[in-house]
Design a protein around this motif. Structure first.
Motif, PDB file in Angstrom:
ATOM      1  N   ILE A 175      50.191 -16.642 -38.263  1.00 39.73           N
ATOM      2  CA  ILE A 175      49.392 -17.357 -38.982  1.00 39.73           C
ATOM      3  C   ILE A 175      49.232 -16.900 -40.403  1.00 39.73           C
ATOM      4  O   ILE A 175      49.118 -17.628 -41.523  1.00 39.73           O
ATOM      5  N   LEU A 176      49.134 -15.460 -40.408  1.00 36.69           N
ATOM      6  CA  LEU A 176      49.013 -15.066 -41.657  1.00 36.69           C
ATOM      7  C   LEU A 176      50.342 -15.131 -42.787  1.00 36.69           C
ATOM      8  O   LEU A 176      50.266 -15.207 -43.942  1.00 36.69           O
ATOM      9  N   ARG A 177      51.504 -15.197 -42.016  1.00 37.73           N
ATOM     10  CA  ARG A 177      52.577 -15.262 -42.860  1.00 37.73           C
ATOM     11  C   ARG A 177      52.774 -16.798 -43.124  1.00 37.73           C
ATOM     12  O   ARG A 177      52.927 -17.079 -44.373  1.00 37.73           O
ATOM     13  N   ASN A 178      52.526 -17.624 -42.315  1.00 38.59           N
ATOM     14  CA  ASN A 178      52.220 -19.293 -42.588  1.00 38.59           C
ATOM     15  C   ASN A 178      51.985 -19.771 -41.183  1.00 38.59           C
ATOM     16  O   ASN A 178      52.388 -19.841 -40.262  1.00 38.59           O
ATOM     17  N   PRO A 179      50.760 -20.553 -41.401  1.00 39.77           N
ATOM     18  CA  PRO A 179      50.195 -21.176 -40.372  1.00 39.77           C
ATOM     19  C   PRO A 179      50.647 -22.325 -39.680  1.00 39.77           C
ATOM     20  O   PRO A 179      50.685 -22.684 -38.490  1.00 39.77           O
ATOM     21  N   GLU A 180      51.666 -23.055 -40.812  1.00 38.15           N
ATOM     22  CA  GLU A 180      52.122 -24.185 -40.304  1.00 38.15           C
ATOM     23  C   GLU A 180      53.152 -24.214 -39.061  1.00 38.15           C
ATOM     24  O   GLU A 180      52.853 -25.276 -38.245  1.00 38.15           O
ATOM     25  N   ALA A 181      53.836 -23.189 -39.181  1.00 40.82           N
ATOM     26  CA  ALA A 181      54.717 -23.105 -37.902  1.00 40.82           C
ATOM     27  C   ALA A 181      54.164 -23.002 -36.636  1.00 40.82           C
ATOM     28  O   ALA A 181      54.430 -23.632 -35.461  1.00 40.82           O
ATOM     29  N   LEU A 182      53.070 -22.024 -36.352  1.00 39.11           N
ATOM     30  CA  LEU A 182      52.401 -22.037 -34.992  1.00 39.11           C
ATOM     31  C   LEU A 182      51.618 -23.314 -34.869  1.00 39.11           C
ATOM     32  O   LEU A 182      51.572 -23.387 -33.759  1.00 39.11           O
ATOM     33  N   LEU A 183      51.088 -23.852 -35.854  1.00 38.45           N
ATOM     34  CA  LEU A 183      50.198 -25.016 -35.720  1.00 38.45           C
ATOM     35  C   LEU A 183      51.190 -26.068 -34.944  1.00 38.45           C
ATOM     36  O   LEU A 183      51.026 -27.341 -33.990  1.00 38.45           O
ATOM     37  N   TRP A 184      52.409 -26.332 -35.427  1.00 37.65           N
ATOM     38  CA  TRP A 184      53.484 -27.026 -34.825  1.00 37.65           C
ATOM     39  C   TRP A 184      53.747 -26.880 -33.268  1.00 37.65           C
ATOM     40  O   TRP A 184      53.701 -27.781 -32.578  1.00 37.65           O
ATOM     41  N   MET A 185      53.934 -25.360 -32.896  1.00 40.79           N
ATOM     42  CA  MET A 185      54.109 -25.109 -31.583  1.00 40.79           C
ATOM     43  C   MET A 185      53.048 -25.654 -30.673  1.00 40.79           C
ATOM     44  O   MET A 185      53.226 -25.934 -29.578  1.00 40.79           O
ATOM     45  N   THR A 186      51.727 -25.880 -31.072  1.00 40.35           N
ATOM     46  CA  THR A 186      50.477 -26.193 -30.175  1.00 40.35           C
ATOM     47  C   THR A 186      50.736 -27.628 -30.085  1.00 40.35           C
ATOM     48  O   THR A 186      49.960 -27.974 -29.190  1.00 40.35           O
ATOM     49  N   LYS A 187      51.543 -28.370 -30.850  1.00 39.75           N
ATOM     50  CA  LYS A 187      51.779 -29.645 -30.358  1.00 39.75           C
ATOM     51  C   LYS A 187      52.678 -30.008 -29.263  1.00 39.75           C
ATOM     52  O   LYS A 187      52.610 -31.025 -28.804  1.00 39.75           O
ATOM     53  N   ILE A 188      53.486 -28.864 -28.873  1.00 37.79           N
ATOM     54  CA  ILE A 188      54.241 -28.838 -27.437  1.00 37.79           C
ATOM     55  C   ILE A 188      53.271 -28.877 -26.291  1.00 37.79           C
ATOM     56  O   ILE A 188      52.946 -27.839 -26.015  1.00 37.79           O
ATOM     57  N   LYS A 189      53.212 -29.913 -25.403  1.00 40.45           N
ATOM     58  CA  LYS A 189      52.275 -29.907 -24.546  1.00 40.45           C
ATOM     59  C   LYS A 189      52.842 -30.124 -23.115  1.00 40.45           C
ATOM     60  O   LYS A 189      54.055 -30.874 -23.002  1.00 40.45           O
ATOM     61  N   ASP A 190      52.287 -29.572 -22.219  1.00 37.76           N
ATOM     62  CA  ASP A 190      52.744 -29.892 -20.769  1.00 37.76           C
ATOM     63  C   ASP A 190      51.516 -29.911 -20.115  1.00 37.76           C
ATOM     64  O   ASP A 190      50.688 -28.905 -19.642  1.00 37.76           O
TER      65      ASP A 190
END
Length: 447
Positions: A175-190
């Motif tokens: 997140i310190l490098r770039n928060p957008e990428a990990l925020l995208w990953m939280t959208k992958i749901k099961d």
């Protein structure tokens, strides 16, 4: 066009406003509130007099109905600019007294800090495209570790707090490098992995929100740990209640509410190295400023900043996830619920800052454009929150196409047709677009 976003402070009592469809708005009316947060719109002023047909058209683009000032009610003064730079001041917070709290020698009393820290904003250190692969690895490894933690809690074993801290450290780094990428990953749901995914997602969202608030790295790690462990008590709730597809009975809900106390007691049994903030959040993340929460009905002045933050983040991720008893709602709908319950269920300043941080179309949101093309939001814009960067993956006929990148803020300057504005958001899997299967190219190819 100037584009400023920020405070959604109410200017007029609701009894002085009347709700009307956007189609009935006329020049000369004063719009006092929208049916959505001001942040998700291009309007410069929070509350404004309608002076042109173009303003009416803009309202129609973003709202279904608005609240206009009743005839005879005087204006309060100049219209209020929607400013990003001055958030609503946080209300004074004296901290929470935990029951049976262990003595921690040498621990200093809680210091009250401004919500947005007085330090420079974080800079992006890595392009979002280059962070994507690493962020996916962080979340995949995190899910494995979180499942292990929750299994230990379920079995009555000691939690591997070092593993928990390792997960948090990896999330903070990405997140310190770039928060957008990990925020995208939280959208992958099961849905079958809801509790584990929810704990990890709350961790990620809390860290990203803390970054927006300019918290120190030490604060980000502690906030992330609080998010990761906030629901650990649910592992001691009977599965027939935890996974019940229908509405809980009064007796079942009383048992479910015990997860806060159970989580607190479970964490209290852990190593003395575990920061008491994690215990506080496990116990108090369902308390409310209006004293309507549980387990103790505490008020705003008795709740720590971290417990108030996790309360908002927890609700947002839950609302946007498919649960056994309710389908997922779009991000904008979740933010609307948080907005409407600010000051009662949620701390008002925190709720407004969270909406500002996430934006109307967070990374990983599937969208359909007015021209029929569809894709995934790659990143938001600091100034133009409603005009993100989108990866186009389907053409106007919903047929697969080579990945193309489009910057929607170009519609504001006329460089790009307004047919590229977002028409609606879509659930994951729409038109064959899968967040889990999508791999972002390192080098963009612009439309």
């Amino acid at each position: 066009m100037v584009d400023n976003f920020g405070s959604d402070k109410k200017s007029y009592a609701r009894e002085n406003l009347v709700k009307i469809p956007v189609g009935q708005v006329e020049i000369g009316m004063f719009v006092g509130e929208l049916d959505r947060p001001w942040l998700g719109t291009p309007f410069l002023l929070q509350g404004f007099e309608v002076r042109s047909k173009s303003q009416i058209r803009s309202l129609a683009e973003y709202c279904q109905h608005v609240y206009v000032l009743k005839d005879g009610v005087p204006l309060k003064g100049p219209e209020v600019p929607v400013s990003r730079t001055m958030p609503p001041p946080p209300k004074k917070n004296v901290g929470t007294l935990l029951p049976m709290q262990r003595s921690r020698p040498g621990r200093a009393p809680q210091v009250i800090k401004p919500l947005v820290r007085a330090r420079p904003a974080y800079e992006v250190l890595e392009p979002v495209r280059y962070e994507h692969a690493g962020a996916r690895n962080v979340l995949d490894a995190g899910r494995v570790n979180v499942k292990g933690l929750l299994k230990s809690a379920q079995m009555g074993q000691m939690l591997d707090t070092e593993a928990a801290e390792s997960v948090v450290d990896s999330c903070v780094g990405s997140i310190l490098r770039n928060p957008e990428a990990l925020l995208w990953m939280t959208k992958i749901k099961d849905m079958n992995e809801y509790t584990a995914e929810h704990c990890l997602n709350v961790c990620v969202l809390a860290i990203a929100f803390g970054r927006h608030l300019r918290m120190s790295e030490e604060e980000l790690r502690l906030l992330g740990l609080c998010g990761l462990l906030h629901d650990v008590g649910k592992m001691r709730i009977p599965s027939e209640i935890l996974d019940k597809p229908g509405r809980l009975t009064q007796e079942e809900f009383a048992i479910m509410k015990q997860h806060t106390v159970v989580g607190y007691e479970l964490l209290q049994e852990q190593s003395t190295s575990l920061n008491t903030a994690a215990l506080d959040v496990a116990l108090n993340h369902h308390e409310r400023p209006d004293r309507g929460g549980y387990p103790r009905g505490l008020g705003e002045r008795e709740l720590t900043e971290f417990s108030r933050i996790i309360a908002v983040v927890d609700a947002y991720d839950a609302i946007t996830s498919n649960r056994c008893y309710a389908p997922a709602l779009p991000s904008a709908e979740a933010q609307k619920i948080i907005f409407e319950n600010r000051g009662t269920q949620f701390d008002e300043a925190i709720a407004l800052q969270f909406i500002q941080a996430i934006g109307p179309y967070p990374p990983g949101t599937l969208v359909e454009l007015r021209n029929g093309m569809a894709g995934i939001v790659l990143a938001g814009k600091v100034r133009f929150r409603h005009l993100p960067t989108v990866l186009l993956l389907r053409d106007a006929n919903k047929q697969p196409m080579e990945e193309r990148t489009v910057e929607l803020d170009l519609t504001d300057t006329g460089t790009l047709s307004k047919e590229f504005l977002v028409k609606r958001t879509l659930p994951d899997g729409s038109f064959g677009i899968s967040l889990r299967e999508c791999r972002v190219q390192h080098e963009p190819v612009f439309l």
